[in-house]
Design an enzyme around this catalytic site. Sequence first.
Site, PDB file in Angstrom:
ATOM      1  N   GLY A 150       0.743  -1.240   0.000  1.00  0.00           N
ATOM      2  CA  GLY A 150       0.000   0.000   0.000  1.00  0.00           C
ATOM      3  C   GLY A 150       0.769   1.284   0.000  1.00  0.00           C
ATOM      4  N   SER A 151       0.257   2.191   0.731  1.00  0.00           N
ATOM      5  CA  SER A 151       0.525   3.619   0.683  1.00  0.00           C
ATOM      6  C   SER A 151       2.001   3.995   0.668  1.00  0.00           C
ATOM      7  CB  SER A 151      -0.134   4.272   1.891  1.00  0.00           C
ATOM      8  OG  SER A 151       0.190   5.631   1.953  1.00  0.00           O
TER       9      SER A 151
END
Length: 141
Positions: free
Chosen positions: A65-66
């Site tokens: 993710g991020s």
Amino acid sequence: MSSGTTLEGRALLQGRASGEAVVLDEPLSFWGGLDPASGRIIDRRHPQAGGTVTGRILVMPSGRGSSSSSSVLAEAIRAGTAPAGIVLAEPDGIVVLGALVARELYGTTIPIVVLGRDGYERVATGEQVVIEDATVIVAHR
């Protein structure tokens, strides 16, 4: 410890570290998944939620993710709550970026090694692991 295995990987960030392995079943996003103040996995949906990575060798398939994950890892390294080193099955630039930022801003970092799927699957939680640049030594129980 009855025997050991030496695994050759690719160092994404060189260095030396040792500690007890904590093997994650799934990738971890440090952003929202790790509390940098405590080193505890706080993502309630993660199979190892509640576990601690501080001072251990974190073994996981990849990050998740991020791009903000890099800042959380850098903060954990600064705070002394990060893993001693990270072993990945697949390269992850966001994880490496966090360790590089910690090196540049705080003068400290952790080694990161990619072993590929076969090498990653040869490490178990609780085993003692030593990382030396691209080499991972696993002391089997």
